[in-house]
Enzyme design. Structure first.
Site, short mmCIF file in Angstrom:
data_model
loop_
_atom_site.label_atom_id
_atom_site.label_comp_id
_atom_site.label_asym_id
_atom_site.label_seq_id
_atom_site.Cartn_x
_atom_site.Cartn_y
_atom_site.Cartn_z
N HIS A 53 -30.25 5.78 -3.12
CA HIS A 53 -30.51 5.74 -1.69
C HIS A 53 -31.96 5.32 -1.42
O HIS A 53 -32.82 5.48 -2.29
CB HIS A 53 -30.26 7.12 -1.07
N GLU A 55 -34.33 6.62 0.33
CA GLU A 55 -35.34 7.68 0.19
C GLU A 55 -35.70 7.89 -1.28
O GLU A 55 -36.87 8.10 -1.62
CB GLU A 55 -34.82 9.01 0.74
N CYS A 83 -29.32 12.28 3.71
CA CYS A 83 -28.15 13.06 3.28
C CYS A 83 -28.64 14.30 2.54
O CYS A 83 -29.84 14.47 2.32
CB CYS A 83 -27.26 12.20 2.38
ZN ZN Z 1 -29.35 9.98 0.67
#
Ligand code: ZN
Length: 144
Positions: A53, A55, A83
């Site tokens: 992801h 991040e 998330c």
């Molecule tokens: Zn994530």
């Protein structure tokens, strides 16, 4: 444009970059004292890795830049609400401020927990939210 919008714009640039690669258009940057230490976008398709992801990419890049694993004085900007996995990673990195654009009622951490971050961390949401959300909407509309 205020400071938060300025860096969210950089995160958006990363998201557009993901879109061009056929990745889910989410981007992130890690900033400390006006310096961008790390940036990244979603790479789950490219790397064939569900943990890739935006991040995670930005946090890893920032830790490499600083040479230290904790990002205690840093702010993370991400175009979509993190998330649970990323919220956990943000917590581990001790990032002190989290700024996100669009909310994610399905996968966003806040659906599951209110405090995954460092106890002193602050959260700001809704920065350039419309543009962040529009990018996601367009991506998933094209997929159908
Ligand atoms: Zn994530």
């Amino acid at each position: 444009m205020n400071e938060d919008e300025k860096y969210m714009r950089l995160a958006l640039e990363e998201a557009y970059c993901a879109e061009r690669q056929g990745e889910i258009p989410i981007g992130a940057v890690v900033v400390c004292d006006g310096m961008v230490l790390g940036r990244g976008h979603n790479l789950t398709e490219t790397l064939n890795d569900v943990t890739a992801h935006a991040e995670m990419q930005a946090i890893t890049a920032a830790a490499q830049t600083t040479g230290g694993k904790y990002l205690t004085k840093c702010t993370l900007y991400v175009t979509v609400e993190p998330c649970l996995m990323c919220a956990g990673a943000i917590g581990w990195s001790q990032i002190k401020k989290i700024v996100y654009g669009a909310s994610d009622s399905k996968r966003g951490y806040s659906t599951f927990t209110q405090s995954p971050f460092h106890p002193k961390a602050t959260v700001l949401s809704g920065v350039l939210a419309e543009e962040c959300a529009a990018l996601m909407k367009r991506f998933f509309a094209d997929k159908r």
